[in-house]
Design a protein around this motif. Sequence first.
Motif, mmCIF file in Angstrom:
data_model
loop_
_atom_site.group_PDB
_atom_site.id
_atom_site.type_symbol
_atom_site.label_atom_id
_atom_site.label_comp_id
_atom_site.label_asym_id
_atom_site.label_seq_id
_atom_site.Cartn_x
_atom_site.Cartn_y
_atom_site.Cartn_z
ATOM 1 N N VAL A 134 0.836 -1.206 0.000
ATOM 2 C CA VAL A 134 0.000 0.000 0.000
ATOM 3 C C VAL A 134 0.868 1.253 0.000
ATOM 4 C CG1 VAL A 134 -1.679 1.329 1.346
ATOM 5 C CG2 VAL A 134 -2.010 -1.126 0.999
ATOM 6 N N PHE A 135 1.909 1.264 0.827
ATOM 7 C CA PHE A 135 2.761 2.457 0.876
ATOM 8 C C PHE A 135 3.484 2.679 -0.447
ATOM 9 C CE2 PHE A 135 6.716 4.695 1.386
ATOM 10 C CZ PHE A 135 6.266 5.876 1.935
ATOM 11 N N LEU A 136 4.150 1.638 -0.969
ATOM 12 C CA LEU A 136 4.903 1.810 -2.218
ATOM 13 C C LEU A 136 3.976 2.142 -3.389
ATOM 14 C CD1 LEU A 136 7.615 -1.001 -2.047
ATOM 15 C CD2 LEU A 136 7.913 1.466 -1.693
ATOM 16 N N GLY A 137 2.789 1.558 -3.406
ATOM 17 C CA GLY A 137 1.849 1.850 -4.477
ATOM 18 C C GLY A 137 1.314 3.268 -4.409
ATOM 19 N N LEU A 138 0.815 3.663 -3.248
ATOM 20 C CA LEU A 138 0.223 4.998 -3.126
ATOM 21 C C LEU A 138 1.270 6.103 -3.162
ATOM 22 C CD1 LEU A 138 -2.653 4.383 -0.553
ATOM 23 C CD2 LEU A 138 -2.758 4.429 -3.066
ATOM 24 N N ALA A 139 2.444 5.853 -2.576
ATOM 25 C CA ALA A 139 3.511 6.861 -2.617
ATOM 26 C C ALA A 139 3.955 7.092 -4.057
ATOM 27 C CB ALA A 139 4.689 6.432 -1.745
ATOM 28 N N MET A 140 4.063 6.027 -4.832
ATOM 29 C CA MET A 140 4.438 6.183 -6.237
ATOM 30 C C MET A 140 3.346 6.927 -6.996
ATOM 31 S SD MET A 140 6.411 5.953 -8.810
ATOM 32 C CE MET A 140 7.747 5.062 -8.057
ATOM 33 N N CYS A 141 2.111 6.517 -6.804
ATOM 34 C CA CYS A 141 1.004 7.135 -7.524
ATOM 35 C C CYS A 141 0.893 8.625 -7.205
ATOM 36 C CB CYS A 141 -0.304 6.422 -7.192
ATOM 37 S SG CYS A 141 -1.725 7.092 -8.090
ATOM 38 N N PHE A 142 0.800 8.959 -5.930
ATOM 39 C CA PHE A 142 0.555 10.348 -5.558
ATOM 40 C C PHE A 142 1.820 11.199 -5.523
ATOM 41 C CE2 PHE A 142 -3.224 8.168 -3.942
ATOM 42 C CZ PHE A 142 -4.181 8.885 -4.649
ATOM 43 N N GLY A 143 2.975 10.578 -5.277
ATOM 44 C CA GLY A 143 4.224 11.329 -5.226
ATOM 45 C C GLY A 143 4.864 11.551 -6.579
ATOM 46 N N HIS A 144 4.569 10.680 -7.537
ATOM 47 C CA HIS A 144 5.241 10.756 -8.835
ATOM 48 C C HIS A 144 4.273 10.635 -10.010
ATOM 49 C CE1 HIS A 144 9.083 10.437 -6.764
ATOM 50 N NE2 HIS A 144 8.472 9.544 -5.995
ATOM 51 N N GLY A 145 3.369 9.668 -9.964
ATOM 52 C CA GLY A 145 2.508 9.378 -11.098
ATOM 53 C C GLY A 145 1.499 10.454 -11.425
ATOM 54 N N ILE A 146 0.838 10.996 -10.413
ATOM 55 C CA ILE A 146 -0.209 12.003 -10.664
ATOM 56 C C ILE A 146 0.387 13.255 -11.316
ATOM 57 C CG2 ILE A 146 -1.893 13.553 -9.566
ATOM 58 C CD1 ILE A 146 -2.846 10.628 -9.786
ATOM 59 N N GLY A 147 1.570 13.639 -10.920
ATOM 60 C CA GLY A 147 2.236 14.781 -11.561
ATOM 61 C C GLY A 147 2.481 14.521 -13.033
ATOM 62 N N LYS A 148 2.929 13.301 -13.349
ATOM 63 C CA LYS A 148 3.148 12.937 -14.754
ATOM 64 C C LYS A 148 1.815 12.854 -15.496
ATOM 65 C CE LYS A 148 7.504 10.474 -14.062
ATOM 66 N NZ LYS A 148 7.683 10.593 -12.621
ATOM 67 N N TRP A 149 0.789 12.324 -14.840
ATOM 68 C CA TRP A 149 -0.562 12.265 -15.418
ATOM 69 C C TRP A 149 -1.018 13.675 -15.802
ATOM 70 C CZ3 TRP A 149 -4.397 8.304 -15.845
ATOM 71 C CH2 TRP A 149 -5.692 8.751 -16.077
ATOM 72 N N ASN A 150 -0.863 14.630 -14.879
ATOM 73 C CA ASN A 150 -1.269 16.016 -15.137
ATOM 74 C C ASN A 150 -0.483 16.611 -16.297
ATOM 75 O OD1 ASN A 150 -3.174 15.933 -13.096
ATOM 76 N ND2 ASN A 150 -1.794 16.765 -11.559
ATOM 77 N N THR A 151 0.813 16.304 -16.363
ATOM 78 C CA THR A 151 1.635 16.778 -17.483
ATOM 79 C C THR A 151 1.135 16.195 -18.793
ATOM 80 O OG1 THR A 151 3.587 17.012 -16.072
ATOM 81 C CG2 THR A 151 3.980 16.796 -18.442
ATOM 82 N N LEU A 152 0.813 14.903 -18.795
ATOM 83 C CA LEU A 152 0.353 14.231 -20.000
ATOM 84 C C LEU A 152 -0.930 14.850 -20.543
ATOM 85 C CD1 LEU A 152 0.758 11.850 -21.990
ATOM 86 C CD2 LEU A 152 -0.572 10.442 -20.400
ATOM 87 N N PHE A 153 -1.842 15.212 -19.655
ATOM 88 C CA PHE A 153 -3.144 15.725 -20.086
ATOM 89 C C PHE A 153 -3.276 17.247 -19.973
ATOM 90 C CE2 PHE A 153 -3.998 11.261 -18.991
ATOM 91 C CZ PHE A 153 -4.504 10.855 -20.220
ATOM 92 N N SER A 154 -2.164 17.946 -19.791
ATOM 93 C CA SER A 154 -2.207 19.403 -19.630
ATOM 94 C C SER A 154 -2.449 20.143 -20.937
ATOM 95 C CB SER A 154 -0.894 19.899 -19.015
ATOM 96 O OG SER A 154 0.167 19.779 -19.965
ATOM 97 N N GLY A 155 -2.150 19.505 -22.056
ATOM 98 C CA GLY A 155 -2.296 20.179 -23.343
ATOM 99 C C GLY A 155 -1.066 20.977 -23.727
ATOM 100 N N GLU A 156 -0.100 21.052 -22.832
ATOM 101 C CA GLU A 156 1.133 21.779 -23.126
ATOM 102 C C GLU A 156 2.134 20.836 -23.786
ATOM 103 O OE1 GLU A 156 2.529 23.617 -19.538
ATOM 104 O OE2 GLU A 156 0.564 24.426 -19.070
ATOM 105 N N GLU A 157 3.188 21.430 -24.353
ATOM 106 C CA GLU A 157 4.239 20.623 -24.967
ATOM 107 C C GLU A 157 4.892 19.743 -23.901
ATOM 108 O OE1 GLU A 157 8.457 21.057 -27.358
ATOM 109 O OE2 GLU A 157 7.276 22.838 -26.952
ATOM 110 N N ILE A 158 5.094 18.484 -24.235
ATOM 111 C CA ILE A 158 5.624 17.527 -23.259
ATOM 112 C C ILE A 158 7.143 17.507 -23.329
ATOM 113 C CG2 ILE A 158 5.761 15.073 -22.683
ATOM 114 C CD1 ILE A 158 2.794 14.895 -23.482
#
Length: 140
Positions: free
Chosen positions: A21-45
């Motif tokens: 749970v810790f490694l999964g959620l820490a990865m998701c919220f600490g690293h993945g969500i930021g990348k998710w937001n970048t991917l769907f931001s509409g800005e140049e990647i």
Amino acid sequence: MNKHNYRTNTFNDLGLLLLRVFLGLAMCFGHGIGKWNTLFSGEEIQFADPFGIGATPSLVMAVFAEVICAILLALGLFTRWALLPLIITMLIAACVVHISDGFGVMEKALLYGIGYMALCFTGPGKYSVDAFLKSKNREK
């Protein structure tokens, strides 16, 4: 099963639950969500492209591992399959993307990667969706 083995197994399974749970959620919220937001931001990647396939496909693969697979890990669903992209992503992060940054920068990816490898060896434990589904299949 004697009392000692039951207690040991229970503590081992609780340890696996905590780690998962810790490694999964820490990865998701600490690293993945930021990348998710970048991917769907509409800005140049702007993202590392270690395989020469382009920044966007590289980011998509990282988002898949760090969000989707990380959530599956936390749930203990398709655990070993979910761990494979996470392990590969952390190895690439440590040994390709951050190789020239020194150990201090590589350390986080290595720690996640080692934790993921350990979970791949042990499995998700009995407090997981995988174990629940396995027990349901045995009852049939």
